[in-house]
Design a protein around this motif. Structure first.
Motif, short mmCIF file in Angstrom:
data_model
loop_
_atom_site.label_atom_id
_atom_site.label_comp_id
_atom_site.label_asym_id
_atom_site.label_seq_id
_atom_site.Cartn_x
_atom_site.Cartn_y
_atom_site.Cartn_z
N ARG A 202 11.67 46.22 -50.21
CA ARG A 202 12.54 45.22 -50.38
C ARG A 202 12.10 44.27 -49.16
N GLY A 203 12.45 42.87 -49.61
CA GLY A 203 12.58 41.81 -48.24
C GLY A 203 13.10 40.65 -48.83
N LEU A 204 13.35 39.72 -47.89
CA LEU A 204 13.87 38.45 -47.89
C LEU A 204 12.91 37.44 -48.20
N THR A 205 13.28 36.48 -49.16
CA THR A 205 11.84 35.45 -49.28
C THR A 205 12.52 34.21 -49.65
N ASN A 206 11.77 33.52 -50.43
CA ASN A 206 12.35 32.03 -50.68
C ASN A 206 11.59 31.62 -52.16
N LEU A 207 12.12 30.58 -52.75
CA LEU A 207 11.56 30.38 -53.90
C LEU A 207 10.30 29.47 -53.92
N SER A 208 9.58 29.00 -52.59
CA SER A 208 8.57 28.22 -52.34
C SER A 208 7.67 28.80 -53.20
N SER A 209 6.60 28.09 -53.90
CA SER A 209 5.70 28.50 -54.79
C SER A 209 4.45 28.45 -54.11
N GLY A 210 4.22 27.52 -53.19
CA GLY A 210 2.84 27.27 -52.29
C GLY A 210 2.17 26.17 -53.06
N LYS A 211 2.68 25.68 -54.06
CA LYS A 211 1.89 24.51 -54.79
C LYS A 211 1.72 23.22 -54.09
N MET A 212 2.63 22.80 -53.26
CA MET A 212 2.33 21.76 -52.49
C MET A 212 1.47 21.78 -51.53
N GLY A 213 1.52 23.05 -50.74
CA GLY A 213 0.33 23.12 -49.73
C GLY A 213 -0.87 23.52 -50.18
N PHE A 214 -0.97 24.26 -51.41
CA PHE A 214 -2.40 24.28 -51.79
C PHE A 214 -3.08 23.11 -52.37
N ALA A 215 -1.96 21.98 -52.88
CA ALA A 215 -2.37 20.90 -53.44
C ALA A 215 -3.22 19.73 -52.19
N ILE A 216 -2.29 20.07 -51.08
CA ILE A 216 -2.55 19.40 -49.72
C ILE A 216 -3.93 19.93 -49.17
N ALA A 217 -3.97 21.17 -49.28
CA ALA A 217 -5.43 21.69 -48.71
C ALA A 217 -6.51 21.17 -49.63
N ARG A 218 -6.24 21.35 -51.00
CA ARG A 218 -7.44 20.55 -51.87
C ARG A 218 -7.71 19.07 -51.64
N ALA A 219 -6.56 18.43 -51.53
CA ALA A 219 -6.78 17.10 -51.13
C ALA A 219 -7.58 16.67 -50.06
N ALA A 220 -7.22 17.29 -48.87
CA ALA A 220 -7.77 17.28 -47.67
C ALA A 220 -9.40 17.73 -47.66
N HIS A 221 -9.61 18.81 -48.53
CA HIS A 221 -11.02 19.01 -48.64
C HIS A 221 -11.79 18.07 -49.50
N GLU A 222 -11.21 17.36 -50.59
CA GLU A 222 -11.81 16.20 -51.20
C GLU A 222 -12.13 15.09 -50.53
N ALA A 223 -11.19 14.88 -49.40
CA ALA A 223 -11.16 13.82 -48.43
C ALA A 223 -12.27 14.38 -47.37
N GLY A 224 -13.22 15.45 -47.41
CA GLY A 224 -14.16 15.52 -46.59
C GLY A 224 -13.98 16.43 -45.64
N ALA A 225 -12.70 16.76 -45.35
CA ALA A 225 -12.06 17.84 -44.20
C ALA A 225 -12.84 19.20 -44.59
N ARG A 226 -13.06 19.97 -43.20
CA ARG A 226 -13.00 21.30 -43.36
C ARG A 226 -11.57 22.09 -43.40
N VAL A 227 -11.17 22.80 -44.22
CA VAL A 227 -10.02 23.06 -44.47
C VAL A 227 -9.70 24.55 -44.58
N THR A 228 -8.51 24.92 -43.54
CA THR A 228 -8.32 26.16 -43.39
C THR A 228 -6.72 26.40 -43.94
N LEU A 229 -6.41 27.49 -44.99
CA LEU A 229 -5.11 27.39 -45.35
C LEU A 229 -4.67 28.76 -45.16
N VAL A 230 -3.41 29.01 -44.55
CA VAL A 230 -2.80 30.15 -44.29
C VAL A 230 -1.68 30.24 -45.11
N ALA A 231 -1.77 31.24 -46.08
CA ALA A 231 -0.81 31.37 -47.41
C ALA A 231 -0.08 32.54 -47.28
#
Lengths: 234, 234
Positions: free
Chosen positions: A35-64
Motif C-alpha cells: 500500500r501507499g499514498l499517491t496522486n492522480l498525476s498521469s505523467g503525460k505533461m512531463g513526458f510531453a515536455i521531455a519529447r518537445a525538448a528533444h525535438e528542439a535539439g536538447a539532450r533530455v533526461t527524464l526522471v519518472a
C-alpha cells in the motif's frame, strides 16, 4: 518513428546544446509492502515536455515516477518510486543540466513509518491511523544551488491548484525561488490529454490557452528557450 | 487480432454459456481532489483472467480500478476508482453472473474524510494526520448472497500476502465464505508479468507453478470450470 524524425527535422533547434532535465508523474510513498499514498498525476505533461525538448535539439533526461507511459524517443529515462528516490536521481543529474523542468507531482508527505509486512485487517473493525513527515522540497533545493542562482541551471516549477491558481502560482514561484512557474488547473488536468497553462515570471502572467499536452509542451519549451541566458562565445 | 481469433477457435469452450464477472486492479481512495491511497496492483492478473475466460467461451464483464491496461478483446469493461464505486459496479453485475473472480486489490480502508480542496503545505512544517474507516468487504458480501450460496454464482477470491501465504489463504477462504481462494505471493507478484498460484478449496491445496500470468489464468479458468455445478437439462 519516421514521422517523428521528420517532425524533429523541421523543428527549430532552440534547445540545441542544452541538457534538459525533466521530472514527471506522481511519487508513491509506501505504507507497507503493497500500500501507499499517491496522486492522480498521469505523467503525460512531463513526458510531453521531455519529447518537445528533444525535438528542439536538447539532450533530455527524464526522471519518472510510477507511470505506464512509453519513453519518448531519444530521451534517457530513470524510473523512481518515492520522493526520496526522485530527489536522489534529480540531484545526480542536476550538476550537468542547463534546464530543469519540475513537472512531477511529488508527494508533500510520506508516512512516518513504513511497515515491513502488509498491515492486516484483523476483523476487529480497528483501523490504522497514519501520521506523516514532510518530504524535502526537491525543486527549492535544486533552485537554491549555486549553478541555479547563476542561471547556469534554469529551473521551472509547476503548480496544480484546485482554486485561486494565479495567487498560489505567484506565491509558489517566490517560495521555490524559480524564474518561471507554470500553473495548471490540477484536478481538471490530471490524466487528461489536454491542458491550459499559466506562465508566471517576474514580468507577470501569460496564458497558454487549452490545447493538447504536446502542442502546449512545445510552446512551453519555446518560452523557456526565450528566457535562457545568451551564451557569448569566448 | 487474427491470432487471437485463431487461439480462441482452438481453445476448449469450457466456459460456454457462463457469464464471468472479474474485478481487477487497485482502488484509489481519495484524500483530497488529487491525493489518495492506493496499492501496487497492476491489474495484469485480473485482465489475464478476463481474457482467458473469454477465450474459453464465456461472456465476460471486467470491473477495473485505475490501470492503463488495454481491454481484452471481446470483454465488456467498466472503469471505477474507489472501493465503493467498485462495489456498486460489481453488485449491479452479480445477479446475472455465474462466476465471480475477485482479483482486484480493493483497499481495506479509505480516509474517514475526503477534502474538497487540495490540502496545502503551509510552510509551518505541520503535517496532516489521516484516520480511516473500513471499506465494505465486497467479495464476502457477494459470496453471502442467496445465488452464491446455491452455487448459481461461483465465487473465487484472491489473497496477496507477504508471509505465511497458505495459513492466511485458508483463513481468508473461510472468512470470505468462498469455495475457491487463490493465493499469490503479493509484493513479489504486483506489477510482474509472471506469478505462482496456490489454489485452496475444501479438498485442500494445489499449486500452479510460476508461469506467465496468461498461461496461469488459462489454468485457473480450467480449474474453475471443473468446479462449476453440472447443469442438468430439464
Amino acid at each position: 518513428e519516421l514521422l517523428y524524425d521528420v517532425a524533429r527535422h523541421f523543428t527549430a533547434k532552440v534547445m540545441e546544446g542544452q541538457h534538459v532535465l525533466v521530472s514527471a508523474g506522481p511519487t508513491f510513498e509506501a505504507i507497507d509492502p503493497v500500500r501507499g499514498l499517491t496522486n492522480l498525476s498521469s505523467g503525460k505533461m512531463g513526458f510531453a515536455i521531455a519529447r518537445a525538448a528533444h525535438e528542439a535539439g536538447a539532450r533530455v533526461t527524464l526522471v519518472a515516477g510510477p507511470v505506464g507511459l512509453p519513453t519518448p524517443r531519444g530521451v534517457a529515462r530513470i524510473d523512481v518510486r518515492s520522493a526520496l528516490e526522485m530527489k536522489a536521481a534529480l540531484e545526480a543529474q542536476a550538476p550537468t543540466a542547463s534546464v530543469f523542468v519540475s513537472a512531477a507531482a511529488v508527494a508533500d508527505w510520506r508516512p512516518a513509518t513504513s511497515q515491513q509486512e502488509k498491515i492486516k485487517k484483523d476483523g476487529t473493525g480497528q483501523v490504522p491511523t497514519l501520521s506523516f513527515v514532510e518530504n524535502p522540497d526537491i525543486l527549492a533545493g535544486i533552485a537554491a544551488s549555486p549553478r541555479a542562482r547563476r542561471r547556469e541551471l534554469f529551473c521551472v516549477g509547476f503548480a496544480a491548484e484546485s482554486h485561486d491558481l494565479q495567487t498560489h502560482a505567484q506565491a509558489k514561484r517566490a517560495r521555490k525561488g524559480v524564474p518561471l512557474l507554470v500553473g495548471n488547473i490540477g484536478p481538471e488536468t490530471f490524466g487528461k490529454d489536454d491542458n491550459a497553462l499559466l506562465l508566471v515570471d517576474e514580468q507577470g502572467v501569460q496564458e497558454l490557452p487549452r490545447a493538447g499536452k504536446l502542442p502546449l509542451a512545445r510552446q512551453l519549451v519555446a518560452e523557456i528557450s526565450r528566457r535562457l541566458p545568451v551564451v557569448v562565445a569566448a
